[in-house]
Design a protein around this motif. Structure first.
Motif, PDB file in Angstrom:
ATOM      1  N   PHE A 274      18.274  -4.157  -1.991  1.00  0.00           N
ATOM      2  CA  PHE A 274      17.770  -4.359  -3.150  1.00  0.00           C
ATOM      3  C   PHE A 274      17.072  -2.763  -3.419  1.00  0.00           C
ATOM      4  CE2 PHE A 274      16.345  -5.606  -7.148  1.00  0.00           C
ATOM      5  CZ  PHE A 274      14.836  -5.598  -7.030  1.00  0.00           C
ATOM      6  N   TYR A 275      17.794  -2.082  -4.655  1.00  0.00           N
ATOM      7  CA  TYR A 275      17.470  -0.499  -4.567  1.00  0.00           C
ATOM      8  C   TYR A 275      16.484  -0.565  -5.681  1.00  0.00           C
ATOM      9  CZ  TYR A 275      21.146   0.284  -1.323  1.00  0.00           C
ATOM     10  OH  TYR A 275      22.045   0.465  -0.184  1.00  0.00           O
ATOM     11  N   LEU A 276      15.407   0.487  -5.670  1.00  0.00           N
ATOM     12  CA  LEU A 276      14.335   0.559  -6.637  1.00  0.00           C
ATOM     13  C   LEU A 276      14.400   1.919  -6.862  1.00  0.00           C
ATOM     14  CD1 LEU A 276      11.559  -1.551  -5.257  1.00  0.00           C
ATOM     15  CD2 LEU A 276      12.783  -1.912  -7.430  1.00  0.00           C
ATOM     16  N   CYS A 277      14.331   2.512  -8.115  1.00  0.00           N
ATOM     17  CA  CYS A 277      13.966   3.787  -8.793  1.00  0.00           C
ATOM     18  C   CYS A 277      12.654   3.724  -9.192  1.00  0.00           C
ATOM     19  CB  CYS A 277      15.170   4.107  -9.632  1.00  0.00           C
ATOM     20  SG  CYS A 277      14.828   5.723 -10.481  1.00  0.00           S
ATOM     21  N   ALA A 278      12.179   5.037  -9.019  1.00  0.00           N
ATOM     22  CA  ALA A 278      10.769   5.305  -9.611  1.00  0.00           C
ATOM     23  C   ALA A 278      10.590   6.595 -10.146  1.00  0.00           C
ATOM     24  CB  ALA A 278       9.788   4.926  -8.314  1.00  0.00           C
ATOM     25  N   SER A 279       9.567   6.864 -10.776  1.00  0.00           N
ATOM     26  CA  SER A 279       9.288   8.370 -11.218  1.00  0.00           C
ATOM     27  C   SER A 279       7.692   8.428 -11.246  1.00  0.00           C
ATOM     28  CB  SER A 279       9.909   8.403 -12.760  1.00  0.00           C
ATOM     29  OG  SER A 279       9.183   7.685 -13.728  1.00  0.00           O
ATOM     30  N   SER A 280       7.270   9.876 -11.159  1.00  0.00           N
ATOM     31  CA  SER A 280       6.058  10.011 -11.350  1.00  0.00           C
ATOM     32  C   SER A 280       5.748  11.351 -11.927  1.00  0.00           C
ATOM     33  CB  SER A 280       5.230  10.029  -9.980  1.00  0.00           C
ATOM     34  OG  SER A 280       5.921  11.210  -9.097  1.00  0.00           O
ATOM     35  N   ARG A 281       4.494  11.519 -12.523  1.00  0.00           N
ATOM     36  CA  ARG A 281       4.301  12.678 -13.555  1.00  0.00           C
ATOM     37  C   ARG A 281       4.861  13.858 -12.987  1.00  0.00           C
ATOM     38  NH1 ARG A 281      -1.493  12.815 -14.929  1.00  0.00           N
ATOM     39  NH2 ARG A 281      -1.391  14.412 -13.342  1.00  0.00           N
ATOM     40  N   ASP A 282       4.259  14.105 -11.602  1.00  0.00           N
ATOM     41  CA  ASP A 282       4.529  15.421 -11.209  1.00  0.00           C
ATOM     42  C   ASP A 282       4.586  15.533  -9.685  1.00  0.00           C
ATOM     43  OD1 ASP A 282       1.009  16.332 -12.163  1.00  0.00           O
ATOM     44  OD2 ASP A 282       2.015  15.245 -10.306  1.00  0.00           O
ATOM     45  N   ARG A 283       4.715  16.217  -8.922  1.00  0.00           N
ATOM     46  CA  ARG A 283       4.947  16.804  -7.516  1.00  0.00           C
ATOM     47  C   ARG A 283       3.745  16.080  -6.746  1.00  0.00           C
ATOM     48  NH1 ARG A 283       6.910  22.067  -6.231  1.00  0.00           N
ATOM     49  NH2 ARG A 283       6.598  21.423  -4.112  1.00  0.00           N
ATOM     50  N   LEU A 284       2.717  15.861  -7.362  1.00  0.00           N
ATOM     51  CA  LEU A 284       1.411  15.427  -6.700  1.00  0.00           C
ATOM     52  C   LEU A 284       1.419  13.778  -6.505  1.00  0.00           C
ATOM     53  CD1 LEU A 284      -1.370  17.820  -7.990  1.00  0.00           C
ATOM     54  CD2 LEU A 284       0.001  18.083  -5.751  1.00  0.00           C
ATOM     55  N   ASN A 285       2.520  13.496  -7.175  1.00  0.00           N
ATOM     56  CA  ASN A 285       2.606  11.915  -7.042  1.00  0.00           C
ATOM     57  C   ASN A 285       1.365  11.059  -7.552  1.00  0.00           C
ATOM     58  OD1 ASN A 285       5.182  12.369  -5.946  1.00  0.00           O
ATOM     59  ND2 ASN A 285       4.135  12.906  -4.082  1.00  0.00           N
TER      60      ASN A 285
ATOM     61  N   SER B 133      22.498   3.584 -11.499  1.00  0.00           N
ATOM     62  CA  SER B 133      21.976   4.153 -12.810  1.00  0.00           C
ATOM     63  C   SER B 133      20.522   4.137 -12.650  1.00  0.00           C
ATOM     64  CB  SER B 133      22.594   3.980 -14.059  1.00  0.00           C
ATOM     65  OG  SER B 133      21.935   4.477 -15.230  1.00  0.00           O
ATOM     66  N   CYS B 134      19.694   5.305 -13.119  1.00  0.00           N
ATOM     67  CA  CYS B 134      18.282   5.248 -13.367  1.00  0.00           C
ATOM     68  C   CYS B 134      17.909   6.084 -14.444  1.00  0.00           C
ATOM     69  CB  CYS B 134      17.756   5.574 -11.968  1.00  0.00           C
ATOM     70  SG  CYS B 134      15.686   5.550 -12.016  1.00  0.00           S
ATOM     71  N   GLU B 135      17.260   5.798 -15.302  1.00  0.00           N
ATOM     72  CA  GLU B 135      16.848   6.711 -16.406  1.00  0.00           C
ATOM     73  C   GLU B 135      15.475   6.562 -16.988  1.00  0.00           C
ATOM     74  OE1 GLU B 135      18.943   8.543 -18.276  1.00  0.00           O
ATOM     75  OE2 GLU B 135      20.974   8.326 -17.065  1.00  0.00           O
ATOM     76  N   GLN B 136      14.736   7.528 -17.019  1.00  0.00           N
ATOM     77  CA  GLN B 136      13.092   7.391 -17.595  1.00  0.00           C
ATOM     78  C   GLN B 136      13.134   8.391 -18.592  1.00  0.00           C
ATOM     79  OE1 GLN B 136      10.920  10.104 -17.025  1.00  0.00           O
ATOM     80  NE2 GLN B 136      11.842  11.370 -15.663  1.00  0.00           N
ATOM     81  N   ASN B 137      12.342   7.653 -19.656  1.00  0.00           N
ATOM     82  CA  ASN B 137      11.910   8.541 -20.812  1.00  0.00           C
ATOM     83  C   ASN B 137      10.365   8.560 -20.981  1.00  0.00           C
ATOM     84  OD1 ASN B 137      10.880   5.762 -21.307  1.00  0.00           O
ATOM     85  ND2 ASN B 137      12.164   5.676 -23.141  1.00  0.00           N
ATOM     86  N   LEU B 138       9.966   8.983 -19.735  1.00  0.00           N
ATOM     87  CA  LEU B 138       8.445   9.071 -19.466  1.00  0.00           C
ATOM     88  C   LEU B 138       8.292  10.645 -19.256  1.00  0.00           C
ATOM     89  CD1 LEU B 138       8.028   6.409 -16.964  1.00  0.00           C
ATOM     90  CD2 LEU B 138       7.153   6.372 -19.262  1.00  0.00           C
ATOM     91  N   ASN B 139       8.993  11.622 -19.412  1.00  0.00           N
ATOM     92  CA  ASN B 139       9.010  12.916 -19.262  1.00  0.00           C
ATOM     93  C   ASN B 139       8.178  13.144 -17.941  1.00  0.00           C
ATOM     94  OD1 ASN B 139       9.286  15.515 -20.358  1.00  0.00           O
ATOM     95  ND2 ASN B 139       7.350  15.800 -20.983  1.00  0.00           N
ATOM     96  N   HIS B 140       8.696  12.521 -16.895  1.00  0.00           N
ATOM     97  CA  HIS B 140       8.107  12.670 -15.658  1.00  0.00           C
ATOM     98  C   HIS B 140       9.004  13.602 -14.843  1.00  0.00           C
ATOM     99  CE1 HIS B 140       5.910   8.663 -15.263  1.00  0.00           C
ATOM    100  NE2 HIS B 140       5.327   9.267 -15.879  1.00  0.00           N
ATOM    101  N   ASP B 141       8.606  14.488 -13.918  1.00  0.00           N
ATOM    102  CA  ASP B 141       9.075  15.459 -13.291  1.00  0.00           C
ATOM    103  C   ASP B 141       9.895  14.841 -11.930  1.00  0.00           C
ATOM    104  OD1 ASP B 141       6.922  18.073 -14.173  1.00  0.00           O
ATOM    105  OD2 ASP B 141       8.821  17.763 -14.893  1.00  0.00           O
ATOM    106  N   ALA B 142       9.368  14.334 -11.393  1.00  0.00           N
ATOM    107  CA  ALA B 142       9.461  13.406 -10.001  1.00  0.00           C
ATOM    108  C   ALA B 142      10.069  12.174 -10.205  1.00  0.00           C
ATOM    109  CB  ALA B 142       8.288  13.470  -9.015  1.00  0.00           C
TER     110      ALA B 142
ATOM    111  N   CYS C  74       0.854  -1.144  -0.187  1.00  0.00           N
ATOM    112  CA  CYS C  74      -0.304  -0.081   0.024  1.00  0.00           C
ATOM    113  C   CYS C  74       1.045   1.232  -0.079  1.00  0.00           C
ATOM    114  CB  CYS C  74      -1.009  -0.063   1.260  1.00  0.00           C
ATOM    115  SG  CYS C  74      -1.961   1.339   1.423  1.00  0.00           S
ATOM    116  N   ALA C  75       0.551   2.419  -0.584  1.00  0.00           N
ATOM    117  CA  ALA C  75       1.380   3.390  -0.795  1.00  0.00           C
ATOM    118  C   ALA C  75       0.477   4.621  -0.729  1.00  0.00           C
ATOM    119  CB  ALA C  75       2.040   3.502  -2.014  1.00  0.00           C
ATOM    120  N   VAL C  76       0.945   5.911  -0.307  1.00  0.00           N
ATOM    121  CA  VAL C  76       0.072   7.138  -0.199  1.00  0.00           C
ATOM    122  C   VAL C  76       1.214   7.997  -0.566  1.00  0.00           C
ATOM    123  CG1 VAL C  76      -1.076   6.348   1.772  1.00  0.00           C
ATOM    124  CG2 VAL C  76       1.012   7.508   2.184  1.00  0.00           C
ATOM    125  N   GLY C  77       0.414   8.918  -1.458  1.00  0.00           N
ATOM    126  CA  GLY C  77       1.318  10.062  -2.069  1.00  0.00           C
ATOM    127  C   GLY C  77       0.692  11.412  -1.611  1.00  0.00           C
ATOM    128  N   LEU C  78       1.663  12.483  -1.047  1.00  0.00           N
ATOM    129  CA  LEU C  78       1.289  13.654  -0.851  1.00  0.00           C
ATOM    130  C   LEU C  78       2.213  14.505  -1.197  1.00  0.00           C
ATOM    131  CD1 LEU C  78      -1.302  14.869   0.534  1.00  0.00           C
ATOM    132  CD2 LEU C  78       0.217  15.193   2.708  1.00  0.00           C
TER     133      LEU C  78
END
Lengths: 110, 113
Positions: free
Chosen positions: B88-99, B22-31, A91-95
């Motif tokens: 184990f290290y995970l990189c993630a991205s999201s579209r904008d600061r609102l996640n 290394s972590c690279e994304q081509n999703l045009n995500h800001d975060a 489960c994850a929450v985003g703010l």
């Protein structure tokens, strides 16, 4: 303090049985809510998400989740579990950032 | 195909050495985010960045460093100051600061030998 809690570390269900995984959060405002699934040694895949509106959300692979504001909960459900559902669920929450619970490992008995 | 790529998948490091994931994304995500995953502890946030040239510490930033010189890239350096880097290290991205939704790479397993 902001937190995400998954009370169940490990759950075992029989194939075909129903499933409910619990998630509670503690935030000042209602955050965005997510459920992810992880297979061993892999990244996480999004199952479903809640931003606003209808409190019952449908996701992929037959999963659904219900947001209950009064209980600060976002429990994940599936009516009939398949052996391929065995995995770890987060489960994850985003703010302002994205925070995850500790995860629930699901084992499916034949 | 759009996505997020982590490399390498497996990494071995001698004690006392720095190593960069290394972590690279081509999703045009800001975060973008870095998480550490240990058995039974879920995902813990190391660093996150909501815009180029800006990043914030997460819950366990000590012994790690990051940079965000390009929108597409968010490398993580595990320094010799990190006392228990095997994880184990995970990189993630999201579209904008609102996640709105995070997309994950396949992870890098780091082992100190």
């Amino acid at each position: 303090a902001q937190s995400v809690t998954q009370p169940d570390i490990h759950i075992t269900v029989s194939e075909g049985a129903s499933l409910e995984l619990r998630c509670n959060y503690s935030y000042g405002a209602t955050p965005y809510l997510f459920w992810y699934v992880q297979s061993p040694g892999q990244g996480l895949q999004l199952l479903l998400k809640y931003f606003s509106g209808d409190t019952l959300v449908q996701g992929i692979k037959g999963f659904e989740a219900e947001f209950k504001r009064s209980q600060s909960s976002f429990n994940l459900r599936k009516p009939s579990v398949h052996w391929s559902d065995a995995a770890e669920y987060f489960c994850a929450v985003g703010l302002n950032d994205m925070r995850f619970g500790a995860g629930t490992r699901l084992t499916v008995k034949p | 195909d759009g996505g997020i790529t982590q490399s390498p998948k497996y990494l071995f490091r001698k004690e006392g050495q720095n190593v960069t994931l290394s972590c690279e994304q081509n999703l045009n995500h800001d975060a973008m985010y870095w998480y550490r995953q240990d058995p039974g502890q879920g995902l813990r946030l190391i660093y996150y960045s909501q815009i180029v040239n800006d990043f914030q510490k997460g819950d366990i930033a000590e012994g790690y460093s990051v940079s965000r010189e390009k929108k597409e890239s968010f490398p993580l350096t595990v320094t010799s100051a990190q006392k228990n880097p095997t994880a184990f290290y995970l990189c993630a991205s999201s579209r904008d600061r609102l996640n709105t939704e995070a997309f994950f790479g396949q992870g890098t397993r780091l082992t100190v030998v």
